[in-house]
Design an enzyme around this catalytic site. Structure first.
Site: not given
Ligand code: PGA
Length: 244
Positions: A67, A134, A136, A141
């Site tokens: 992404d 959450n 995702h 999302e």
């Molecule tokens: P993080 O993000 O590794 O910074 O916790 C993971 C994500 O949001 O997919």
């Protein structure tokens, strides 16, 4: 799903880097799906160490990222292109032309088409994943419907909140992003998801403690994938009551 409880996050990252090394060494033209975020950072550190100390070469490696924020130039220090260059690409012998992160500051629809063409024409041997609080995965999302293919997403308020720690203020966090769809992600031959930190409890409960699959918790779709490994550290596993 194979679930491995590790002593700590460092061990999860070391084990993931070793899996990636095996894939790189085993394939003539390895194609890796990469992720940004705090969880993956140490995996890239470990890969750089393996490059320096164990002759791991990235010469034949191609990569596709999950992404990118829309609106940030590749030189912006919070863009995912910048993250990848900084943590991995500039520190190993990869040909930068063989790396793809969607371009955040160009005409979005044309870039989206380029992204999907890239995904359709590359068979990922491996995909590394983090997970959002959450549930995702990339920027897929929680929602009643998810996308199979790459798309432009309105980033969830809770994700903007979680990511604001990297920006001067919450207002600076981009509101839109390009993301691979769940179908794109599930096409990778092998997937590793790493999880650490108490804020991932709800997502990991849904992923590890039950059999349900829900688009309201996108990571649960990984339960349908035939070759997925979850590395969870002991602290988080204990917190959610996972005991194998
Ligand atoms: P993080 O993000 O590794 O910074 O916790 C993971 C994500 O949001 O997919």
């Amino acid at each position: 799903m194979k679930i491995i409880v590790t002593e700590n996050h460092l061990e999860s990252c070391e084990k993931t880097a070793k899996i990636m090394m095996d894939i790189i060494n085993k394939n003539e033209k390895p194609i890796l799906g990469l992720a940004t975020g705090g969880t993956a950072e140490q995996v890239y550190e470990e890969l750089v160490k393996l490059h320096k100390n164990s002759n791991l070469s990235f010469k034949n490696v191609s990569t596709v990222n999950l992404d990118e924020y829309i609106g940030l130039a590749p030189t912006h220090d919070q863009s995912y292109r910048y993250f990848m260059n900084h943590h991995l690409f500039s520190k190993v012998d990869i040909n930068i032309e063989n790396t793809y992160v969607p371009l955040g500051n160009t005409e979005a629809n044309a870039e989206l088409k380029k992204f999907q063409d890239k995904l359709n024409s590359t068979k990922r041997h491996f995909q590394i994943l983090g997970v959002g609080p959450n549930g995702h995965v990339a920027f897929n999302e929680p929602n009643a419907n998810l996308h199979a293919n790459a798309h432009i997403v309105d980033i969830a308020e809770s994700t903007i909140e979680a990511n604001s720690r990297y920006f001067n203020s919450k207002n600076d966090v981009p509101k839109k992003a390009f993301t691979q769809g769940m179908g794109d992600i599930l096409k990778a031959e092998q997937i590793v998801l790493l999880a650490t930190g108490a804020n991932k409890s709800d997502a990991m409960k849904s992923l590890l403690l039950g059999d349900e699959i829900s688009t309201e918790c996108p990571c649960t779709l990984l339960k349908t994938h035939p070759n997925t490994t979850i590395f969870i550290d002991k602290d988080l596993a204990t917190l959610i009551g996972y005991n194998g």
